[in-house]
Design an enzyme around this catalytic site. Structure first.
Site, PDB file in Angstrom:
ATOM      1  N   HIS A 230       0.864  -1.183   0.000  1.00 38.76           N
ATOM      2  CA  HIS A 230       0.000   0.000   0.000  1.00 38.76           C
ATOM      3  C   HIS A 230       0.901   1.233   0.000  1.00 38.76           C
ATOM      4  O   HIS A 230       1.566   1.516   1.000  1.00 38.76           O
ATOM      5  CB  HIS A 230      -0.933   0.002   1.211  1.00 38.76           C
ATOM      6  CG  HIS A 230      -1.966  -1.075   1.162  1.00 38.76           C
ATOM      7  ND1 HIS A 230      -2.477  -1.689   2.296  1.00 38.76           N
ATOM      8  CD2 HIS A 230      -2.591  -1.664   0.108  1.00 38.76           C
ATOM      9  CE1 HIS A 230      -3.373  -2.596   1.933  1.00 38.76           C
ATOM     10  NE2 HIS A 230      -3.458  -2.597   0.616  1.00 38.76           N
ATOM     11  N   GLU A 233       1.388   4.003   2.821  1.00 38.83           N
ATOM     12  CA  GLU A 233       1.767   3.571   4.169  1.00 38.83           C
ATOM     13  C   GLU A 233       3.282   3.661   4.320  1.00 38.83           C
ATOM     14  O   GLU A 233       3.993   2.667   4.472  1.00 38.83           O
ATOM     15  CB  GLU A 233       1.216   2.168   4.426  1.00 38.83           C
ATOM     16  CG  GLU A 233      -0.303   2.153   4.396  1.00 38.83           C
ATOM     17  CD  GLU A 233      -0.919   0.774   4.563  1.00 38.83           C
ATOM     18  OE1 GLU A 233      -0.169  -0.194   4.798  1.00 38.83           O
ATOM     19  OE2 GLU A 233      -2.151   0.661   4.455  1.00 38.83           O
ATOM     20  N   HIS A 328       2.918  -2.996   7.121  1.00 34.53           N
ATOM     21  CA  HIS A 328       1.924  -1.977   6.772  1.00 34.53           C
ATOM     22  C   HIS A 328       1.952  -0.844   7.794  1.00 34.53           C
ATOM     23  O   HIS A 328       2.689  -0.889   8.778  1.00 34.53           O
ATOM     24  CB  HIS A 328       0.518  -2.595   6.760  1.00 34.53           C
ATOM     25  CG  HIS A 328       0.272  -3.539   5.626  1.00 34.53           C
ATOM     26  ND1 HIS A 328      -0.573  -3.246   4.571  1.00 34.53           N
ATOM     27  CD2 HIS A 328       0.756  -4.780   5.367  1.00 34.53           C
ATOM     28  CE1 HIS A 328      -0.599  -4.260   3.730  1.00 34.53           C
ATOM     29  NE2 HIS A 328       0.199  -5.207   4.189  1.00 34.53           N
ATOM     30  N   GLU A 401       1.689  -4.235  11.557  1.00 35.05           N
ATOM     31  CA  GLU A 401       1.132  -2.885  11.430  1.00 35.05           C
ATOM     32  C   GLU A 401       1.873  -1.944  12.378  1.00 35.05           C
ATOM     33  O   GLU A 401       2.261  -2.338  13.481  1.00 35.05           O
ATOM     34  CB  GLU A 401      -0.358  -2.882  11.790  1.00 35.05           C
ATOM     35  CG  GLU A 401      -1.236  -3.727  10.889  1.00 35.05           C
ATOM     36  CD  GLU A 401      -1.706  -2.985   9.650  1.00 35.05           C
ATOM     37  OE1 GLU A 401      -1.292  -1.819   9.458  1.00 35.05           O
ATOM     38  OE2 GLU A 401      -2.479  -3.576   8.877  1.00 35.05           O
TER      39      GLU A 401
END
Length: 494
Positions: A230, A233, A328, A401
């Site tokens: 992504h 990010e 991420h 994350e």
């Protein structure tokens, strides 16, 4: 240089939609209504036509206030989060209010104190704006959509100011970083081009390990790490760089890890999206992290190349693919944390929790309480879910994350904003945790510090050539794959 006279939109008009956004603004001069002549100091010039830039439209509300519209991801209007633009031609002590008016998400860390980033020509280090100058609210003038407003005072007329959602990390910066590593001629660092994006940007694959582990017939324990699927990010890239910097260092732990493990790292899976300034999608509007089941070699070439490599490694009896970690950033939660998979086998499920527990002990910003294990249908096409179903019981797949904003240290309530250095430190701690997982701590004391060896010849040929034909044709079963050699079960550590 484009010019357009701006007037305040009428109440109740549909000026708040994205219909007029076709690309990034380019040296866009905002002149007061009715003004004729050359721009003066204080007539702001907005620009986002640069790498990873994003600003699609500017409407002047008043002399002091501007509505700013995020350009949607290329070929996908659903995603509008990342912004990155410059402002110049300012007047000293000029005060403004900027309203980002078309976020596609309603939940945001702006509710919890997050603030945009800013730097200027004379102050090139990124800083967060003071949270007291940032407001996040539903706005009746924009169909009750959420708006993030921030007040700012320009103080140096000669400066160009740049604002961004989070610390930018561009494709060009990444390439310069890898070029600098290559020039060091480390015999345990190999860089290969696994493929190309749709726009012919490099898909880099790094291998970090002792050369002895790459000799023909050697058995390998592989840790596979990916990032920036992504593109918006950006913390993912800082964490990834922290992992790489630690693994190539002369730290005794790094040297032990290189002796026992093979690290395969693809730090930027979506180079086109990164370059274009998208938040979530590729050039063609695809969320690549939903296409692992059957990636197309022409529409998702970077994902296709990585999947082929992983499947090939999985089918190699000499290779034990033990970890897959996809990095991420999260827009609504604090700290670093992980997502894992749910398995019917209770023992496998419990073993999966070991690595995040160990990481929690090593990293003050990592939260095990925020770590969760799921099999939501909406996540079925992600790398974590697909590979969790493909690989056997000795392999563990995670999404790592990290917050776009901050972390909270245990025993306190104060949010500590992340810096570039703090993101990299999390990456270093991820790498260090493999020492604990494989119980290699006793080996560190035996490590001496010899002079680093230089590679005097070209790296060995690519060990895992790309497969011909779609990777999805390979069976998802275990087949005749041998059990990994000397795999130690650390589950009794807890």
């Amino acid at each position: 240089m484009a010019e357009r006279i701006q007037t305040a939109p009428e109440a109740g008009s549909d000026m708040g939609n994205d219909d007029a956004i076709g690309g990034n603004v380019s040296k866009y001069i905002v002149l007061p209504a009715g003004y004729c002549g050359l721009p003066k100091k204080g007539h702001l010039i907005f620009d986002a036509c640069f790498e990873s830039g994003n600003l699609g439209r500017v409407d002047q509300v008043s002399e002091f206030e501007y509505d700013l519209f995020i350009r949607p991801d290329t070929c996908n209007p659903r995603f509008r989060v990342w912004f990155n633009f410059t402002v110049e031609n300012v007047k000293e002590s000029q005060r403004v209010i900027f309203n980002i008016v078309n976020f596609s998400k309603t939940k945001s860390l702006y509710r919890d104190g997050m603030a945009p980033m800013v730097k200027s020509t004379s102050r090139p280090k990124w800083q967060r704006l003071p949270p007291k100058n940032v407001y996040y609210y539903r706005c009746p003038d924009h169909r009750k959509n959420y708006v993030m407003s921030f007040a700012f005072c320009f103080d140096r007329e000669e400066d160009t100011y740049q604002f961004a959602y989070c610390y930018p990390y561009t494709y060009t910066r990444f390439q310069h970083y890898l070029d600098s590593l290559q020039k060091r001629n480390m015999d345990y660092f190999f860089r290969e081009q696994l493929g190309q994006s749709v726009q012919q940007r490099k898909l880099d694959l790094l291998t970090i390990t002792s050369p002895d582990n790459l000799r023909k017939g050697a058995e390998q324990k592989v840790i596979f790490i990916t990032g920036r699927v992504h593109p918006g990010e950006t913390p993912s890239s800082f964490v990834c760089q922290g992992i790489i910097d630690f693994l190539i260092s002369q730290h005794p732990i790094a040297r032990v890890l290189r002796e026992h493990l093979v690290f395969k790292i693809a730090p930027m899976l979506n180079p086109d999206g990164v370059y274009l300034g998208n938040y979530r999608c590729s050039l063609m509007g695809f969320d690549l992290n939903r296409h692992w089941l059957d990636p197309s070699p022409w529409a998702h070439p970077t994902l296709h190349g990585v999947k082929q490599l992983i499947v090939q490694m999985y089918n190699d009896p000499k290779t034990s693919l033990e970890f897959y970690i996809d990095i991420h950033a999260h827009s609504t939660m604090m700290n670093g944390f992980m997502y894992g998979n749910i398995f019917e086998d209770e023992e496998r499920f419990q073993r999966q929790a070991i690595f995040p527990k160990l990481l929690c002990q090593n990293a003050e910003d990592f939260s095990y309480s925020s770590t969760s294990f799921n099999r939501d249908a909406v996540k079925a096409g992600t790398g974590r879910r697909f590979l969790g179903g493909l690989l056997d019981h000795t392999s563990y797949c995670y999404t790592l994350e990290v917050s776009f904003y901050s972390y909270i240290i245990g025993g306190t309530t104060a949010a500590v904003p992340y810096t570039e250095e703090a993101y990299m430190k999390l990456g270093q701690n991820v790498a260090r945790t493999f020492l604990d997982y494989y119980r290699l701590n006793s080996m560190v004391e035996k490590v001496t510090v010899p002079m680093p060896r230089l590679r005097k010849e070209n790296p060995p040929p690519y060990k895992y050539p790309l497969l011909r034909g779609p990777a999805s044709n390979y069976p998802n079963g275990k087949g005749n794959k041998k059990s990994p050699v000397n795999h130690k079960d650390p589950s009794n550590s807890f």
